[in-house]
Design an enzyme around this catalytic site. Structure first.
Site, PDB file in Angstrom:
ATOM      1  N   ILE A  42       1.027  -1.222  -0.154  1.00 13.12           N
ATOM      2  CA  ILE A  42       0.067   0.090  -0.006  1.00 13.12           C
ATOM      3  C   ILE A  42       0.785   1.248  -0.049  1.00 13.12           C
ATOM      4  O   ILE A  42       1.547   1.579   1.146  1.00 13.12           O
ATOM      5  CB  ILE A  42      -0.838  -0.067   1.031  1.00 13.12           C
ATOM      6  N   GLU A  54       4.084  -7.810   3.241  1.00 15.88           N
ATOM      7  CA  GLU A  54       4.031  -8.669   4.230  1.00 15.88           C
ATOM      8  C   GLU A  54       3.333  -7.699   5.410  1.00 15.88           C
ATOM      9  O   GLU A  54       2.681  -8.798   6.124  1.00 15.88           O
ATOM     10  CB  GLU A  54       5.434  -9.082   4.149  1.00 15.88           C
ATOM     11  N   CYS A  85      11.786  -7.988   1.390  1.00 19.16           N
ATOM     12  CA  CYS A  85      12.941  -7.013   1.667  1.00 19.16           C
ATOM     13  C   CYS A  85      13.526  -7.218   3.151  1.00 19.16           C
ATOM     14  O   CYS A  85      12.880  -7.685   3.819  1.00 19.16           O
ATOM     15  CB  CYS A  85      12.682  -5.501   1.603  1.00 19.16           C
ATOM     16  N   CYS A  88      11.033  -6.321   6.009  1.00 18.37           N
ATOM     17  CA  CYS A  88      10.023  -7.235   5.987  1.00 18.37           C
ATOM     18  C   CYS A  88      10.552  -8.626   6.727  1.00 18.37           C
ATOM     19  O   CYS A  88       9.822  -9.479   7.408  1.00 18.37           O
ATOM     20  CB  CYS A  88       9.458  -7.720   4.451  1.00 18.37           C
TER      21      CYS A  88
HETATM   22  N1  THU Z   1       7.601  -4.393  -1.735  1.00 13.74           N
HETATM   23  C1  THU Z   1       6.829  -5.406  -0.855  1.00 13.74           C
HETATM   24  O1  THU Z   1       5.569  -5.234  -0.898  1.00 13.74           O
HETATM   25  N2  THU Z   1       7.618  -6.349  -0.321  1.00 13.74           N
HETATM   26  C2  THU Z   1       8.730  -6.465  -0.593  1.00 13.74           C
HETATM   27  O2  THU Z   1       9.351  -7.344   0.388  1.00 13.74           O
HETATM   28  C3  THU Z   1       9.601  -5.807  -1.365  1.00 13.74           C
HETATM   29  C4  THU Z   1       8.920  -4.670  -1.643  1.00 13.74           C
HETATM   30  C5  THU Z   1       6.861  -3.504  -2.490  1.00 13.74           C
HETATM   31  C6  THU Z   1       7.205  -1.904  -1.696  1.00 13.74           C
HETATM   32  C7  THU Z   1       6.791  -1.005  -2.749  1.00 13.74           C
HETATM   33  O3  THU Z   1       5.351  -0.906  -2.937  1.00 13.74           O
HETATM   34  C8  THU Z   1       6.875  -1.853  -4.284  1.00 13.74           C
HETATM   35  O4  THU Z   1       7.245  -3.262  -3.822  1.00 13.74           O
HETATM   36  C9  THU Z   1       8.353  -1.497  -4.747  1.00 13.74           C
HETATM   37  O5  THU Z   1       9.414  -1.386  -4.006  1.00 13.74           O
END
Ligand code: THU
EC number: 3.5.4.5
Length: 129
Positions: A42, A54, A85, A88
């Site tokens: 989001i 996550e 990431c 997360c």
């Molecule tokens: N993003 C995630 O939702 N989870 C991750 O572990 C890596 C990155 C999202 C964050 C952002 O909205 C988009 O991916 C690009 O980085």
């Protein structure tokens, strides 16, 4: 069965609010209560205020009354095998064990299975937890 978690993560990804990165991500957790909790990333016009898929799923799990991640799937349509990431990984580890399985998916299903320990070795631990 990990395939249902993959499908749940893929379904959650459709709810992503990612107008800035155009990088939708979905996550699905099977918790100790047997239920599946899902989340999507989001984003926010004030870019640092956005968050990942996550923690959305973790929030859903906590508000559903569960506390333990038994297994978890992550999917990103633009990056097969999208690994959580660093931030997360730390957030997931709060509710996981070293053996908790994390499924990295592509558009067809689970492509790589990793344990929490493999994903976040030498993790931050103190006497508090
Ligand atoms: N993003 C995630 O939702 N989870 C991750 O572990 C890596 C990155 C999202 C964050 C952002 O909205 C988009 O991916 C690009 O980085």
């Amino acid at each position: 069965m990990s395939h249902d978690l993959f499908e749940a993560a893929r379904g959650a990804m459709a709810f992503a609010h990612a107008p800035y990165s155009k990088f939708p991500v979905g996550a699905a957790i099977r918790a100790e209560d047997g239920k599946v909790y899902t989340g999507a990333n989001i984003e926010n016009l004030s870019f640092p205020q956005g968050w990942c898929a996550e923690p959305t799923a973790i929030g859903a799990m906590i508000m559903g009354g569960a506390k333990k991640i038994v297994e978890m799937a992550v999917i990103a349509e633009k990056l097969p095998l999208c690994p959580p990431c660093g931030g997360c990984r730390q957030k997931i580890s709060e509710f996981a064990s070293k053996e908790t399985k994390i499924y990295l998916c592509d558009e067809a299903g689970v492509k790589k299975t990793m344990t929490m320990e493999e994903l976040l070795p030498f993790s931050f631990e103190t006497e508090l937890g």
